[in-house]
Design an enzyme around this catalytic site. Structure first.
Site, PDB file in Angstrom:
ATOM      1  N   ARG A  87      57.071  43.954  40.901  1.00  0.00           N
ATOM      2  CA  ARG A  87      56.667  43.669  42.242  1.00  0.00           C
ATOM      3  C   ARG A  87      57.047  44.787  43.188  1.00  0.00           C
ATOM      4  O   ARG A  87      58.119  45.351  43.276  1.00  0.00           O
ATOM      5  CB  ARG A  87      57.177  42.248  42.319  1.00  0.00           C
ATOM      6  CG  ARG A  87      56.949  41.669  43.605  1.00  0.00           C
ATOM      7  CD  ARG A  87      55.378  41.103  43.701  1.00  0.00           C
ATOM      8  NE  ARG A  87      55.247  40.146  44.763  1.00  0.00           N
ATOM      9  CZ  ARG A  87      53.963  39.650  45.297  1.00  0.00           C
ATOM     10  NH1 ARG A  87      52.930  40.179  44.532  1.00  0.00           N
ATOM     11  NH2 ARG A  87      53.855  38.800  45.992  1.00  0.00           N
ATOM     12  N   THR A 356      43.349  40.831  42.672  1.00  0.00           N
ATOM     13  CA  THR A 356      44.277  40.975  41.677  1.00  0.00           C
ATOM     14  C   THR A 356      43.664  41.157  40.376  1.00  0.00           C
ATOM     15  O   THR A 356      42.517  41.032  40.279  1.00  0.00           O
ATOM     16  CB  THR A 356      45.298  39.899  41.611  1.00  0.00           C
ATOM     17  OG1 THR A 356      45.981  39.745  43.033  1.00  0.00           O
ATOM     18  CG2 THR A 356      46.451  39.939  40.439  1.00  0.00           C
ATOM     19  N   SER A 428      52.380  34.356  43.354  1.00  0.00           N
ATOM     20  CA  SER A 428      51.908  33.093  42.536  1.00  0.00           C
ATOM     21  C   SER A 428      51.571  33.699  41.065  1.00  0.00           C
ATOM     22  O   SER A 428      50.895  32.731  40.368  1.00  0.00           O
ATOM     23  CB  SER A 428      50.643  32.541  43.218  1.00  0.00           C
ATOM     24  OG  SER A 428      51.149  32.134  44.424  1.00  0.00           O
ATOM     25  N   GLY A 448      43.706  35.629  41.855  1.00  0.00           N
ATOM     26  CA  GLY A 448      43.292  34.352  42.857  1.00  0.00           C
ATOM     27  C   GLY A 448      44.464  33.851  43.630  1.00  0.00           C
ATOM     28  O   GLY A 448      44.358  32.825  44.423  1.00  0.00           O
ATOM     29  N   GLY A 449      45.612  34.649  44.059  1.00  0.00           N
ATOM     30  CA  GLY A 449      46.453  34.277  45.010  1.00  0.00           C
ATOM     31  C   GLY A 449      47.083  32.973  44.704  1.00  0.00           C
ATOM     32  O   GLY A 449      47.402  32.758  43.347  1.00  0.00           O
TER      33      GLY A 449
HETATM   34  O1  DON Z   1      51.067  37.938  43.963  1.00  0.00           O
HETATM   35  C1  DON Z   1      50.451  37.164  44.448  1.00  0.00           C
HETATM   36  O2  DON Z   1      50.453  35.894  44.209  1.00  0.00           O
HETATM   37  C2  DON Z   1      49.175  37.531  45.231  1.00  0.00           C
HETATM   38  N1  DON Z   1      49.462  39.004  45.944  1.00  0.00           N
HETATM   39  C3  DON Z   1      47.984  37.810  44.418  1.00  0.00           C
HETATM   40  C4  DON Z   1      46.757  38.413  44.833  1.00  0.00           C
HETATM   41  C5  DON Z   1      45.485  38.132  44.223  1.00  0.00           C
HETATM   42  O3  DON Z   1      45.578  37.358  43.256  1.00  0.00           O
HETATM   43  C6  DON Z   1      44.269  38.173  45.039  1.00  0.00           C
HETATM   44  N2  DON Z   1      43.091  37.847  43.946  1.00  0.00           N
HETATM   45  N3  DON Z   1      42.354  37.347  44.317  1.00  0.00           N
END
Ligand code: DON
Length: 556
Positions: A87, A356, A428, A448-449
């Site tokens: 990360r 992502t 997430s 998907g955040g």
């Molecule tokens: O780490 C995370 O939870 C977010 N930065 C992930 C970003 C993400 O999944 C974007 N996709 N749609």
């Protein structure tokens, strides 16, 4: 006649093949699938294939694939479960209120667009660490497909061209994104010579990314555009091996992402809450109003705990054992109201005191990798490292820039996830492997955040509660619910049964299509009774297939 012959062959292969000969890939695009498959056929293991795919995606999937971002890898190799945290970290010059204006209001654009939005990238250190521990093919061999694609170009898919055009508009000239990606056209080849050179330097020596020419180029870009990342930040970056979350669920063991992700914690809470609320779930229709309401009730409780307790474990104590304990979750499940939306007070934290990408690989020896990595939103900060040709993340928006104020994914947090130099922002991402008797049974994850772990949760229930074949389990409509929007249910941008909408509205929910598109892009591999299957989500441009590694063994 032809159909019969084909059917016969399939049955023969399935019946007499030991599953250990069968590998599988579930990848977000066809180039990463081809690269991973070639590595497996070359004798590489699942980790080798994952490394090759990660670098290819940095070329062919620039909205999320990256060397300028970070992520997590969950793996099971020779029976050993492991978790690699690569990360991003906040730069040393970052500070708690860096995105607040003089009046103390959160200026979100700053944590999303431009050089100040980037954390120190972790992907190259992560892939190197993975290779040091588990790699079997030479590092250079694993970078070769990405380097070739960057030099020779690839034909731009429609969806990518569209997203790049949207990003040019969104950045409105504030970044250099248009100079690098403004010429992308659907159906036309796209070459990235600067990126090819950078990948070539990494292939020679991964440390160059953190202290050689690419590092100096990154810092020069930062200095020219108001960013904070320094040579010292890069030199200090380390990927970290952490203990994965490991919890029993039914006859399976869940192996998933620990903090600084909230993904594994949330998934395990959801799965256990589902079990402890079992009487409410009996005889329910898949995706009927009552089912979706119950999922929302569980999700509310998980998001309340997430906002209160989760953060980077190198900076704050996360009370994981309590948060995952059966006693606690039993009590929590008992507060689920099957008839109505729970009042906000009852879903306070419970303890006393857009882009992502994810892929899954299984090799012929039963080793598995589940890897999610990201630039955060599509194409990250929009800043391309001048001369090095790669995009930087906008992961800083995953911190809580101000207590109680939602980030771009609409989630809130407190001091535990406040910005501090060197800290990792809460995630997430939920790269997950379910084991049965120590062997991979389901390998999955998704972008998907904040909707990541609710999507992974639904796919697991689709497989184990509704007995859906993997492809269907991945494909069917998904819903999402999170706090603080206590009465909002979001769904994929596709048709929702009218009875489900009517039932949810009668309970008092507002039902809406998710604002940034579909809920996730799941890539999954399942092993069931010795049979391997792989599924790429139809929501994306992924490719999944099984790969025959060795000749079928003759029956004894
Ligand atoms: O780490 C995370 O939870 C977010 N930065 C992930 C970003 C993400 O999944 C974007 N996709 N749609």
């Amino acid at each position: 006649m032809l159909m019969r012959a084909v059917l016969f062959i399939i049955v023969f292969v399935v019946a007499f093949r030991s599953w250990a000969d069968v590998a599988a890939v579930a990848m977000p695009d066809k180039w990463s699938a081809a690269a991973a498959e070639a590595v497996l056929l070359d004798g590489g293991n699942a980790v080798d294939a994952a490394i090759a795919a990660s670098f290819v995606l940095a070329v062919t999937y620039p909205e999320a694939g990256n060397i300028g971002g970070g992520g997590f890898m969950t793996s099971v190799v020779d029976g050993e479960a492991a978790f690699l945290d690569f990360r991003e970290r906040a730069p040393a010059l970052a500070h708690r209120d860096m995105y607040l204006d003089e009046g103390g209001d959160f200026q979100q654009r700053m944590s999303i667009v431009g050089a100040k939005a980037s954390g120190v990238p972790g992907t190259v250190a992560g892939m190197w660490a993975a290779h040091q521990r588990y790699g079997t093919l030479p590092w250079k061999r694993l970078l070769q497909p990405a380097i070739a694609l960057a030099w020779e170009g690839f034909v731009v898919p429609d969806a990518l061209a569209l997203m790049a055009a949207e990003k040019v508009v969104e950045d409105a000239g504030e970044t250099n994104f248009h100079q690098y990606f403004g010429s992308m056209r659907a159906g036309k080849p796209f070459k990235q010579p600067e990126l090819a050179t950078t990948l070539g330097l990494i292939a020679e020596d991964a440390r160059a990314f953190y202290s050689g020419l690419p590092a100096r180029q990154l810092v020069a870009t930062m200095q020219a555009s108001g960013g904070l990342i320094s040579m010292q930040d890069l030199a200090n970056y380390r990927a970290v091996w952490r203990e994965p979350i490991r919890e029993r669920w039914r006859d399976l063991e869940v192996v998933s992402a620990p903090p600084p992700s909230s993904g594994g914690f949330a998934l395990v809470q959801l799965l256990k809450l589902r079990e402890f609320a079992d009487p409410h779930f009996r005889e329910l229709w898949h995706n009927g109003a009552q089912y979706v309401h119950l999922l929302a009730e569980l999700e509310k409780r998980v998001f309340a705990d997430r906002a209160e307790y989760l953060g980077d474990p190198d900076f704050v104590d996360v009370p994981l054992p309590q948060l995952l304990s059966d006693d606690y979750l039993k009590r929590r499940a008992a507060t689920v109201n099957p008839q109505a939306i729970s009042a906000a007070e009852t879903v306070a934290a419970g303890l006393e005191s857009a882009d992502t990408t994810h892929f899954s690989v299984l090799d012929g020896e039963g080793n598995a990798v589940s890897l999610t990595y990201t630039l955060n939103w599509e194409f990250g900060s929009g800043v391309v490292v001048s001369g090095a040709g790669y995009l930087l993340n906008n992961q800083m928006d995953d911190f809580s820039a101000k207590v109680g104020v939602p980030n771009k994914f609409g989630v809130i947090g407190n001091d535990r996830n406040a910005i501090e130099p060197g800290k990792r922002m809460l995630s997430s991402m939920t790269p997950t492997i379910l084991l049965r008797d120590g062997q991979p049974a389901l390998v999955l994850g998704t972008p998907g955040g904040s909707t990541i772990f609710t999507s992974v949760f639904q796919v697991i229930l689709n497989v184990y509660d509704f007995s859906m074949p993997l492809e269907q389990a991945v494909d069917v409509l998904r819903f999402h619910h999170q706090l603080p929007a206590a009465r909002l249910i979001r769904h994929d941008q596709r048709e929702v049964p009218a009875t489900t909408v009517a039932g949810l509205e009668a309970l008092g929910y507002t039902v809406q299509a998710n604002s940034w598109g579909n809920l996730g892009d799941v890539q999954a591999i399942a092993v069931n009774a010795g049979k391997v299957s792989a599924a790429a989500d139809a929501r994306g441009r992924g490719v999944a297939r099984t790969v025959q590694i060795a000749a079928p063994k003759p029956p004894n």
